[in-house]
Write an enzyme that holds these catalytic residues in place. Structure first.
Site, mmCIF file in Angstrom:
data_model
loop_
_atom_site.group_PDB
_atom_site.id
_atom_site.type_symbol
_atom_site.label_atom_id
_atom_site.label_comp_id
_atom_site.label_asym_id
_atom_site.label_seq_id
_atom_site.Cartn_x
_atom_site.Cartn_y
_atom_site.Cartn_z
ATOM 1 N N VAL A 1 0.840 -1.203 0.000
ATOM 2 C CA VAL A 1 0.000 0.000 0.000
ATOM 3 C C VAL A 1 0.876 1.255 0.000
ATOM 4 O O VAL A 1 0.647 2.195 -0.776
ATOM 5 C CB VAL A 1 -0.958 0.006 1.211
ATOM 6 C CG1 VAL A 1 -1.842 1.246 1.191
ATOM 7 C CG2 VAL A 1 -1.813 -1.253 1.236
ATOM 8 N N LYS B 1 -6.462 -1.737 10.691
ATOM 9 C CA LYS B 1 -7.730 -2.156 11.321
ATOM 10 C C LYS B 1 -7.501 -2.887 12.632
ATOM 11 O O LYS B 1 -8.301 -2.775 13.554
ATOM 12 C CB LYS B 1 -8.569 -3.007 10.369
ATOM 13 C CG LYS B 1 -7.872 -4.218 9.792
ATOM 14 C CD LYS B 1 -7.298 -3.911 8.444
ATOM 15 C CE LYS B 1 -6.349 -4.994 8.008
ATOM 16 N NZ LYS B 1 -5.755 -4.746 6.713
ATOM 17 N N GLY C 1 -10.620 -1.685 1.966
ATOM 18 C CA GLY C 1 -9.673 -1.092 1.017
ATOM 19 C C GLY C 1 -10.189 0.157 0.335
ATOM 20 O O GLY C 1 -10.439 1.175 0.967
ATOM 21 N N GLY D 1 -0.629 -9.630 -3.480
ATOM 22 C CA GLY D 1 -0.551 -8.546 -2.485
ATOM 23 C C GLY D 1 -1.844 -8.325 -1.724
ATOM 24 O O GLY D 1 -2.040 -7.269 -1.123
ATOM 25 N N GLU E 1 -2.576 -10.366 4.339
ATOM 26 C CA GLU E 1 -1.824 -9.708 5.414
ATOM 27 C C GLU E 1 -0.427 -10.316 5.487
ATOM 28 O O GLU E 1 -0.183 -11.419 4.983
ATOM 29 C CB GLU E 1 -2.529 -9.937 6.755
ATOM 30 C CG GLU E 1 -3.893 -9.318 6.855
ATOM 31 C CD GLU E 1 -3.870 -7.820 6.652
ATOM 32 O OE1 GLU E 1 -3.225 -7.115 7.409
ATOM 33 O OE2 GLU E 1 -4.499 -7.350 5.680
ATOM 34 N N LYS F 1 -12.174 -5.541 11.088
ATOM 35 C CA LYS F 1 -12.936 -4.565 10.297
ATOM 36 C C LYS F 1 -14.370 -4.456 10.806
ATOM 37 O O LYS F 1 -14.947 -3.366 10.853
ATOM 38 C CB LYS F 1 -12.908 -4.969 8.820
ATOM 39 C CG LYS F 1 -11.506 -4.878 8.221
ATOM 40 C CD LYS F 1 -11.431 -5.581 6.879
ATOM 41 C CE LYS F 1 -10.028 -5.520 6.295
ATOM 42 N NZ LYS F 1 -9.826 -6.435 5.170
HETATM 43 N N1 HSE Z 1 -5.643 -8.790 3.819
HETATM 44 C C1 HSE Z 1 -6.742 -7.920 3.609
HETATM 45 C C2 HSE Z 1 -7.751 -8.638 2.729
HETATM 46 C C3 HSE Z 1 -6.293 -6.661 2.923
HETATM 47 O O1 HSE Z 1 -7.433 -9.678 2.163
HETATM 48 O O2 HSE Z 1 -8.875 -8.176 2.631
HETATM 49 C C4 HSE Z 1 -6.832 -5.389 3.421
HETATM 50 O O3 HSE Z 1 -7.326 -5.338 4.677
#
Ligand code: HSE
Length: 438
Positions: free
Chosen positions: A15, A106, A135, A188, A191, A206
């Protein structure tokens, strides 16, 4: 021309690199639309020599937090390092040093949001966090601004791109779980510790934030009933497909008369429901409020570029003063709202899918039906498949769907089914989203 607004980054991973790209390669467009000229001043990283998605002047990189914190030219600090301990220390220090903070973290906000927001208020600064949930989808903004007039009774959504990608790829490509996870990591989406993605932890972080601002109550991460996708097999996805369901890691916050019910669980969603058709790394959230009724938000919830879109939106919002006004005036954050009250665990009812491997011997189905009946569970459908012919000792897969049943009854039944002498491989249960309820 206005003076430049100094920005420093903490972290330059997937990011961070995209944010740096927008601030450098798209600076003119940003200036034209927002009237803001941003100056990228410092990037705090552990290893400046690491190869990144973007080439930046090496003088921007530092391994010393004090360089960034003491920089009088930095007005806004963007934290994209992740983790909870070091990130919290740095954010609190940045606020104390008089800088506004933008974060995509988060986990930090779910676990320490109250402390971070209170510190910002005390310092007269603000914290913006659009990128922490879904995102690039501008969900926080929509809820805080567009839905402010509503009493929100339910929020449900696919909040983790990695697990959604895995479930989608497994079914579409007959791919193994491990292969699909490796693909999500390479893209990408995952996490740094992908366990957080597949265990439901990331979605629960989240949901804590989302439930807080929608239910207007400080929610406790530890009160969420969390299950991941690790036990889901390809055979569950194909069985669900035949029943007219898609399996999604679904996060739900619902308001009942006896309190909030918060959960993150693999859930079968009827294919007629919009959430069932959210595939790959995409996220989607349905918000139900009064007077608006149903609303639906959809977009890329993971990946550097999409998340950078939300970070830069927060940056503009902070630079032009909107973020500060929203932070100061609206009463939605956990340092201001009352602590949530929760519905007793397992009280919410819905249909369930139960899969168990039985020994191929007389009476197995009868015992299964007896256990379900003893918990007051009414069977809607039952299917027993032939065991694989190549393995004489293989378990016979039996799949049951139930009429709406309280979660706690299903859990108790699953425990009893596990202990049956005819059970060869352990049962799993998956709730089915009841469209009539939702
Ligand atoms: N690892 C998270 C996902 C990315 O796969 O949604 C952003 O929080």
């Amino acid at each position: 021309m206005n003076a430049p607004i100094g920005v420093s980054l903490i972290g330059c991973g997937a990011v961070g690199a995209q944010v740096a790209r927008m601030l450098t390669e798209h600076a003119d467009e940003l200036r034209q639309t927002s009237g803001c000229r941003f100056e990228l001043r410092n990037i705090l990283v552990r290893d400046p020599s690491r190869s990144r998605d973007i080439t930046l002047p090496s003088k921007l990189f530092t391994t010393h937090a004090t360089k960034l914190l003491a920089d009088a030219g930095t007005q806004i600090v963007i934290e994209l390092a992740g983790g909870t301990d070091h990130a919290k220390t740095l954010i609190l220090a940045a606020l104390l040093a008089g800088k506004d903070v933008i974060t995509a973290n988060k986990a930090l906000l779910a676990l320490h949001g109250r402390e971070v927001f209170a510190a910002a208020r005390k310092a007269g600064r603000c914290v913006a966090f659009e990128a922490s949930v879904c995102g690039g989808v501008p969900l926080i903004e929509a809820i805080r601004r567009g839905l402010i007039a509503n009493r929100i009774d339910a929020v449900m959504g696919i909040l983790n791109g990695t697990s959604n990608y895995i479930l989608t790829r497994m079914l579409e490509n007959n791919a193994s779980y491990a292969h699909a996870l490796a693909e999500a990591q390479a893209a990408g989406y995952a996490e740094a510790d992908p366990t957080l993605d597949v265990s439901g932890g990331d979605a629960a972080h989240k949901l804590t934030i989302l439930a807080g601002i929608t239910m207007r109550a400080a929610c406790d991460f530890n009160k969420i009933n969390v299950e991941g996708i690790e036990k889901i097999e390809l055979s569950d996805l194909t069985a669900g497909d035949q029943l007219g369901y898609r399996c999604k890691l679904l996060a739900i916050a619902r308001r009942f008369d006896d309190g909030l019910d918060l959960s993150v669980q693999p859930t079968f969603i009827p294919t007629t429901h919009p959430l069932a058709n959210v595939s790959g790394p995409f996220n989607a959230v349905s918000v139900y409020g009064h007077p608006i009724g149903h609303t639906f938000f959809y977009g890329r919830g993971a990946g550097g570029a999409a998340t950078a879109s939300a970070v830069v939106a927060d940056l503009v919002d902070t630079a032009i003063g909107n973020a500060r006004r929203t932070f100061e005036r609206l009463v939605l954050l956990p340092d201001q709202t009352p602590a949530a009250t929760y519905r007793p665990t397992g009280e919410t009812a819905c249909p369930h899918y139960i899969r168990v491997g039985l020994r191929d011997q007389p009476g197995g189905i009868g015992k299964l039906a007896t256990v379900l009946g003893s918990h007051g569970i009414s069977i809607a459908t039952i299917v027993q498949h032939e065991p694989p012919q190549s393995v004489s000792s293989a378990a016979v897969p039996v799949i049951v769907t139930t009429h709406p049943t309280k979660e706690r009854s299903v859990r108790a039944a699953v425990d009893d089914i596990t202990r049956m002498d005819v059970t060869q491989s352990p049962p799993i249960s998956i709730p089915v989203l009841d469209e009539r309820e939702s």
